[in-house]
Design an enzyme around this catalytic site. Structure first.
Site, PDB file in Angstrom:
ATOM      1  CG  ASP A 140      -2.016   1.026   1.163  1.00 30.23           C
ATOM      2  OD1 ASP A 140      -2.387   1.426   0.034  1.00 30.23           O
ATOM      3  OD2 ASP A 140      -2.504   1.438   2.226  1.00 30.23           O
ATOM      4  CG  ASN A 169      -7.363  -2.190  -6.138  1.00 30.87           C
ATOM      5  OD1 ASN A 169      -6.400  -2.934  -5.941  1.00 30.87           O
ATOM      6  ND2 ASN A 169      -7.747  -1.284  -5.243  1.00 30.87           N
TER       7      ASN A 169
END
Length: 247
Positions: free
Chosen positions: A21, A69
Site C-alpha cells: 500500500d 480496485n
C-alpha cells in the site's frame, strides 16, 4: 549488527503475506500521477521476493490488485494492467534465477487477455522451481473467495458426495484458492494504514500483523528483515497462556 544477521533461521515464518500500500501517495508526494508510484513499486516487489527467497521463506503472497480496485478511475486501471503485462514479462528471468515459482489467485478471467496470457506463460515457465512460491493476488477478494468455496461445497452436498456434517475448517480450507499453501504466519502492511482490506481473511486468523509507516515503493530488504525480527520476538499463543507455551 545488521537486522538480517539477527534473524533466527529456525524461526522463520513459512508464509509471509504483504499488502502493498502507498503507491499513490508516494507519487503524489513527488507531484506525479499515481501510475508513477505503481511503476516505482516494482523494485519493492523484487526486493521482497528476492529477500524472502534468500533467507528461506517458502511462500510469499502479494496483494497486487483487489476486486475493489476495479472501481478506480479507468485510466489508472488501464495503466496498471499495462504495467502488469510489462512487469511479468521482464521479471521471469529474475524468478528463474532465484528458483521462484509464480502462482496467482483471484478472478484472473477479469484481467485483460494480454495479462492473462503473459501470466499463464510465466507460471508455466516457473512451475518446476522449488525454492519459493510467489503468489500474486490479482482481482482478488477474500469474501469472494470464501463465497466461491461455499458454492463449491454446496454443490457436493447437493450431489450427495458429502454431508453437511463433514464440513469442518480443514474442508473449507481445501476449497479456498490458497489451498496449496500453509496459512500466512506474518502479514505486513505498508503505508501506515491499519486494516486488512479483504485480504486472506480466513487464512490470517492467527497471523502476526506488522504495520509499517513506510510507503510501498520505498520498501527494501531491511524492512522485510525488520518485520521478520518483530515476528520472531512475539509470543504466539494460539489461545493458550504463556505458561503453557513455555512448557
Amino acid at each position: 549488527m545488521r537486522r538480517k544477521e539477527q534473524i533466527d533461521p529456525h524461526k522463520l515464518p513459512k508464509h509471509i503475506a504483504i499488502i502493498m500500500d502507498g503507491n499513490g501517495r508516494w507519487a503524489k508526494s513527488r507531484g506525479s500521477e499515481r501510475v508513477f508510484g505503481h511503476r516505482n513499486a516494482i523494485t519493492a516487489v523484487r526486493e521482497a521476493a528476492e529477500g524472502c527467497a534468500e533467507i528461506g521463506v517458502e511462500y510469499l503472497t502479494l496483494f497486487a490488485f483487489s476486486t475493489e480496485n476495479w472501481r478506480r478511475p479507468p485510466t489508472e486501471v488501464r495503466a496498471l494492467m499495462t504495467l502488469l503485462v510489462e512487469t511479468i514479462g521482464k521479471e521471469v528471468k529474475t524468478l528463474m534465477d532465484n528458483g521462484i515459482r509464480l502462482r496467482a489467485i483471484g478472478n484472473i478471467e477479469q484481467l485483460p487477455a494480454r495479462a492473462q496470457k503473459r501470466l499463464a506463460e510465466a507460471m508455466e515457465t516457473t512451475k518446476d522451481n522449488k525454492r519459493m512460491t510467489l503468489t500474486l493476488a490479482l482481482s482478488y477478494g477474500a469474501r469472494a473467495d470464501m463465497t466461491q468455496a461455499i458454492r463449491d461445497i454446496s454443490k457436493r452436498i447437493a450431489s450427495g458426495e458429502i454431508s453437511p456434517d463433514q464440513i469442518d475448517e480443514e474442508l473449507v480450507s481445501q476449497y479456498l484458492s490458497t489451498s496449496y499453501a500453509p496459512d500466512p504466519e506474518l502479514l505486513i502492511r505498508t503505508s501506515g494504514e491499519h486494516r486488512i482490506s479483504n485480504f486472506l481473511l480466513w487464512e490470517i486468523a492467527y497471523a502476526e500483523i506488522f504495520f509499517m509507516p513506510k510507503l510501498w515503493p520505498d520498501f527494501r530488504r531491511e524492512d522485510l528483515h525488520e518485520a521478520i525480527l518483530n515476528f520472531q520476538n512475539r509470543e504466539r499463543r494460539f489461545g493458550k497462556i504463556s505458561e503453557q507455551i513455555q512448557q
